[in-house]
Write a protein that holds these residues in place. Sequence first.
Motif, PDB file in Angstrom:
ATOM      1  N   ASP A  10       0.505  -1.112   0.192  1.00  0.00           N
ATOM      2  CA  ASP A  10      -0.240   0.246  -0.177  1.00  0.00           C
ATOM      3  C   ASP A  10       0.971   0.859   0.387  1.00  0.00           C
ATOM      4  O   ASP A  10       0.466   2.111   0.228  1.00  0.00           O
ATOM      5  N   LYS A  11       2.047   0.923  -0.721  1.00  0.00           N
ATOM      6  CA  LYS A  11       3.473   1.903  -0.106  1.00  0.00           C
ATOM      7  C   LYS A  11       3.552   2.353  -1.918  1.00  0.00           C
ATOM      8  O   LYS A  11       3.590   1.697  -2.196  1.00  0.00           O
ATOM      9  N   GLU A  12       4.396   3.560  -1.962  1.00  0.00           N
ATOM     10  CA  GLU A  12       5.276   4.041  -3.186  1.00  0.00           C
ATOM     11  C   GLU A  12       6.654   3.120  -3.459  1.00  0.00           C
ATOM     12  O   GLU A  12       7.020   3.606  -2.588  1.00  0.00           O
ATOM     13  N   ILE A  13       6.633   2.660  -3.932  1.00  0.00           N
ATOM     14  CA  ILE A  13       7.449   2.069  -4.131  1.00  0.00           C
ATOM     15  C   ILE A  13       9.059   3.041  -4.859  1.00  0.00           C
ATOM     16  O   ILE A  13       8.928   3.292  -6.341  1.00  0.00           O
ATOM     17  N   THR A  14      10.099   3.209  -4.150  1.00  0.00           N
ATOM     18  CA  THR A  14      10.958   4.715  -5.076  1.00  0.00           C
ATOM     19  C   THR A  14      12.546   3.297  -4.958  1.00  0.00           C
ATOM     20  O   THR A  14      12.289   2.021  -4.211  1.00  0.00           O
ATOM     21  N   PHE A  15      12.789   3.896  -6.277  1.00  0.00           N
ATOM     22  CA  PHE A  15      14.021   2.941  -6.751  1.00  0.00           C
ATOM     23  C   PHE A  15      15.457   3.124  -6.053  1.00  0.00           C
ATOM     24  O   PHE A  15      15.740   1.252  -5.101  1.00  0.00           O
ATOM     25  N   LYS A  16      15.264   3.986  -5.237  1.00  0.00           N
ATOM     26  CA  LYS A  16      16.210   4.029  -4.320  1.00  0.00           C
ATOM     27  C   LYS A  16      16.124   3.666  -2.877  1.00  0.00           C
ATOM     28  O   LYS A  16      17.361   2.627  -2.343  1.00  0.00           O
ATOM     29  N   ALA A  17      15.142   3.208  -2.667  1.00  0.00           N
ATOM     30  CA  ALA A  17      15.021   2.853  -1.128  1.00  0.00           C
ATOM     31  C   ALA A  17      14.681   1.546  -1.245  1.00  0.00           C
ATOM     32  O   ALA A  17      15.707   0.350  -0.694  1.00  0.00           O
ATOM     33  N   SER A  18      13.934   0.794  -2.131  1.00  0.00           N
ATOM     34  CA  SER A  18      14.114  -0.339  -2.874  1.00  0.00           C
ATOM     35  C   SER A  18      14.826  -1.271  -2.818  1.00  0.00           C
ATOM     36  O   SER A  18      15.472  -2.473  -2.440  1.00  0.00           O
ATOM     37  N   PHE A  19      16.650  -0.201  -3.534  1.00  0.00           N
ATOM     38  CA  PHE A  19      17.324  -1.209  -3.672  1.00  0.00           C
ATOM     39  C   PHE A  19      18.519  -1.069  -2.717  1.00  0.00           C
ATOM     40  O   PHE A  19      19.100  -2.342  -2.164  1.00  0.00           O
TER      41      PHE A  19
END
Length: 444
Positions: free
Chosen positions: A140-149
């Motif tokens: 239910d959250k927005e996934i960002t590339f930096k945080a997920s990486f």
Amino acid sequence: MKELINNLKGDKGIWSFVMLLALISFMPVFSASTNLVYVIGKGSTIGYLVKHLVHIFIGFGLIYFVHKVPYHYYKGISQIALPIVGLLLIYTFFQGTVIDGANASRWIKVPFIGVTFQTSALAMIVLMIYVARYLAKMQDKEITFKASFFELWVPVFAILALILPANFSTAALIFSMVCMLVFVGRYPLRYLGAIIGVGIGMLVMFVLFAKAFPDAMPNRVDTWMNRIERFTSDEPNEDDYQIEKAKIAIASGMVYGLGPGKSVQKNFLPQSSSDFIFAIIVEEYGLAGGLAVLVLYLMLFFRFLVTAHKAKSLFGKLLIVGLGFPIIFQALINMGVAVELLPVTGQTLPLISSGGSSVWMTCISIGIIISVTKKEEEIAQEMAEKEEREATLQRMIDEHILREQQNEEAEAMGETDGNTQSAEPAAFSIEDRSKNPMSAVFGK
């Protein structure tokens, strides 16, 4: 026995197919073990059969105890187990053992027990649970590339980097299964494409580094690169011997096979009880036996799809996909190697090939999957019981209302009867007086 069967919760189809595959394994393992006994001169066929029986028994014990644990507990367990697995992989990287004189840097020997253990198999389970936990947390959250990486892909690449030097096939299988899992978990495709590109780039850099500095670290790069080159080359090589013997075994089986225990190529085929056991199955039980094994795996795959669809939580769905699909893909890879569709990889046939840790890790995955289906059954049972309680309560209310209505109608009828009875004497007295006119004048 009946009480034990009643205690087996979860999807009965998965239980059935797993038990069938385990039962099927005994005859091929017993037959193929003659290669180790009479050719290598090690142990006895009964000894190998008993050993395999013990491995299967321990495996089903693991399924039973693991499926009793509520599956949401594995979210926390994966976070604790991931660094532990990393340390085990580092230990394996430098202290990999040698089995029967062959390089087996993927294995470590458990102290005081003497059992060899493949740490990459455990790493795959823990990593899949960790990825499923992250995707469920971010649904239910927005996934960002930096945080997920940093939170997702750095642990994944760290584990793969420790597995890759000794076991390219397992590293490739894990990476492909993680990519499949994040795709199912609705990870942004543009980020996934970038991650695949990063993974390929890191693989190329590792190969170039290993070629340039072969003594810098222990690795088997030359081994698996040679296997790929041999697979694409027409020149005879060592792997061709294994593949040729496997193809001879498959061709000898024809439709119905030579019969149980009558395999000839088991005496010439290396790893006939593990990596190439499918060839022995086809030789002894024919095309019919080979197709039966394939159908069992496909039916197990279908049950995974059904149970994943039924799971209420995203974490449960991802657990089934992340732990169930690799079992089926590993089986297909093993069969593909036996019929020369793929280069030699060293992947065993799940639940059928002999071996301790491979069977146990597969059983742990199955146990976690059944834990998910058990929870869904419990939820469905609770819902059914709740609906039954609500229906019973509604029935009691309806009966109470009906009794109240009946009582009110009875009381109304009683009042009507009382009024009728009190009016009747007056009517009779009027009628009597009309018959006797003097009574109307003088009274009684």
